[in-house]
Design a protein around this motif. Sequence first.
Motif, mmCIF file in Angstrom:
data_model
loop_
_atom_site.group_PDB
_atom_site.id
_atom_site.type_symbol
_atom_site.label_atom_id
_atom_site.label_comp_id
_atom_site.label_asym_id
_atom_site.label_seq_id
_atom_site.Cartn_x
_atom_site.Cartn_y
_atom_site.Cartn_z
ATOM 1 N N MET A 125 66.335 39.700 1.999
ATOM 2 C CA MET A 125 65.992 38.392 2.535
ATOM 3 C C MET A 125 66.060 38.399 4.063
ATOM 4 S SD MET A 125 67.970 34.753 2.164
ATOM 5 C CE MET A 125 69.223 35.339 3.309
ATOM 6 N N ILE A 126 67.104 39.038 4.609
ATOM 7 C CA ILE A 126 67.258 39.096 6.062
ATOM 8 C C ILE A 126 66.124 39.890 6.696
ATOM 9 C CG2 ILE A 126 68.704 39.987 7.933
ATOM 10 C CD1 ILE A 126 71.142 39.347 6.155
ATOM 11 N N VAL A 127 65.780 41.032 6.102
ATOM 12 C CA VAL A 127 64.689 41.849 6.636
ATOM 13 C C VAL A 127 63.381 41.062 6.602
ATOM 14 C CG1 VAL A 127 63.252 43.891 6.208
ATOM 15 C CG2 VAL A 127 65.739 44.084 6.147
ATOM 16 N N ASP A 128 63.106 40.383 5.489
ATOM 17 C CA ASP A 128 61.868 39.602 5.385
ATOM 18 C C ASP A 128 61.849 38.476 6.417
ATOM 19 O OD1 ASP A 128 61.060 41.188 3.285
ATOM 20 O OD2 ASP A 128 61.674 39.774 1.721
ATOM 21 N N LEU A 129 62.980 37.788 6.564
ATOM 22 C CA LEU A 129 63.069 36.683 7.518
ATOM 23 C C LEU A 129 62.865 37.174 8.943
ATOM 24 C CD1 LEU A 129 63.777 33.644 7.922
ATOM 25 C CD2 LEU A 129 66.173 34.359 8.122
ATOM 26 N N LEU A 130 63.572 38.244 9.309
ATOM 27 C CA LEU A 130 63.445 38.790 10.656
ATOM 28 C C LEU A 130 62.044 39.330 10.916
ATOM 29 C CD1 LEU A 130 66.832 40.693 11.146
ATOM 30 C CD2 LEU A 130 66.039 38.687 12.421
ATOM 31 N N THR A 131 61.445 39.953 9.917
ATOM 32 C CA THR A 131 60.096 40.491 10.093
ATOM 33 C C THR A 131 59.121 39.386 10.475
ATOM 34 O OG1 THR A 131 60.490 42.314 8.528
ATOM 35 C CG2 THR A 131 58.200 41.717 8.967
ATOM 36 N N GLY A 132 59.201 38.253 9.778
ATOM 37 C CA GLY A 132 58.327 37.133 10.101
ATOM 38 C C GLY A 132 58.611 36.564 11.478
ATOM 39 N N GLN A 133 59.889 36.397 11.814
ATOM 40 C CA GLN A 133 60.248 35.816 13.101
ATOM 41 C C GLN A 133 59.889 36.742 14.258
ATOM 42 O OE1 GLN A 133 64.400 35.072 12.421
ATOM 43 N NE2 GLN A 133 64.047 33.027 11.578
ATOM 44 N N LEU A 134 60.170 38.025 14.092
ATOM 45 C CA LEU A 134 59.875 38.986 15.158
ATOM 46 C C LEU A 134 58.376 39.181 15.320
ATOM 47 C CD1 LEU A 134 62.694 41.557 14.364
ATOM 48 C CD2 LEU A 134 62.571 40.059 16.357
ATOM 49 N N GLY A 135 57.644 39.124 14.206
ATOM 50 C CA GLY A 135 56.190 39.223 14.300
ATOM 51 C C GLY A 135 55.611 38.054 15.081
ATOM 52 N N ALA A 136 56.114 36.841 14.810
ATOM 53 C CA ALA A 136 55.650 35.665 15.541
ATOM 54 C C ALA A 136 55.987 35.778 17.017
ATOM 55 C CB ALA A 136 56.279 34.402 14.949
ATOM 56 N N ALA A 137 57.200 36.253 17.308
ATOM 57 C CA ALA A 137 57.614 36.396 18.706
ATOM 58 C C ALA A 137 56.771 37.444 19.425
ATOM 59 C CB ALA A 137 59.092 36.771 18.770
ATOM 60 N N ALA A 138 56.434 38.531 18.722
ATOM 61 C CA ALA A 138 55.602 39.578 19.329
ATOM 62 C C ALA A 138 54.216 39.038 19.671
ATOM 63 C CB ALA A 138 55.500 40.775 18.387
ATOM 64 N N ARG A 139 53.666 38.195 18.808
ATOM 65 C CA ARG A 139 52.340 37.624 19.080
ATOM 66 C C ARG A 139 52.360 36.712 20.301
ATOM 67 N NH1 ARG A 139 52.420 37.666 13.435
ATOM 68 N NH2 ARG A 139 53.082 35.481 13.265
ATOM 69 N N HIS A 140 53.541 36.151 20.598
ATOM 70 C CA HIS A 140 53.686 35.300 21.780
ATOM 71 C C HIS A 140 54.121 36.098 23.013
ATOM 72 C CE1 HIS A 140 53.510 32.074 18.812
ATOM 73 N NE2 HIS A 140 53.346 31.224 19.803
ATOM 74 N N GLY A 141 54.312 37.396 22.831
ATOM 75 C CA GLY A 141 54.670 38.244 23.959
ATOM 76 C C GLY A 141 56.132 38.223 24.349
#
Length: 214
Positions: A125-141
């Motif tokens: 659950m933590i990996v899935d949650l972080l993956t989504g959050q970090l992916g969103a943050a990466a798209r925002h630079g």
Amino acid sequence: MRWSGEEAVLDAAKASLLAVGVRRTTLTGVARRAGVSRMTLYRRWPDLRSLVGDVMTREWTMMVTAATDLMPPDRSDADLDDLVDRIIATVEAFQTNPVYLRIIKTDPELLLPYLTERRGATQQMIVDLLTGQLGAAARHGTVRAVDPAALAVMVLLVVQSFVLSARALAGPVPAATLAAELRRLLRGYLTPDTADTPAAPPASAARPLQDAAP
């Protein structure tokens, strides 16, 4: 599918674990605390380890969810400081959680399979949650633009080690200092590299060649 009396059983198992530890907890005792028959309990949990595993999963999930809910409503998952704040909040919640502290003190071997053999439900659950959050943050630079799942796994490895070992290895270093250093480590790891950002051309290079001074 969840059984309607499951929460009562998990509450009873948690109370027994805190009162007498895992080794002295029995399914019979938990059934008595929960007000259900032993056969009802056995149909859902064949042994004590599976029941304790569900207690841990529920407890860890609540802590992670509570930390996620700390995000201000006017901020997005793309904000690196908010992400790091939530990670630190989760770490601090683990370090003070009575179930976690009881297990670490009396039955730490219960955690070993999730450190050496397989990924547990809460870890997933933590990996899935972080993956989504970090992916969103990466798209925002605001986070390095690499595989967000790889970043998520590395962050979990770091904080998992911190949770399990900080108390034993800290020595005279204050807990607040360690938390500050963990924050610095996470921000440094996740912040985009300078080389990833296109550099502006020098002022002299920006002028047409014929305008340059002789």
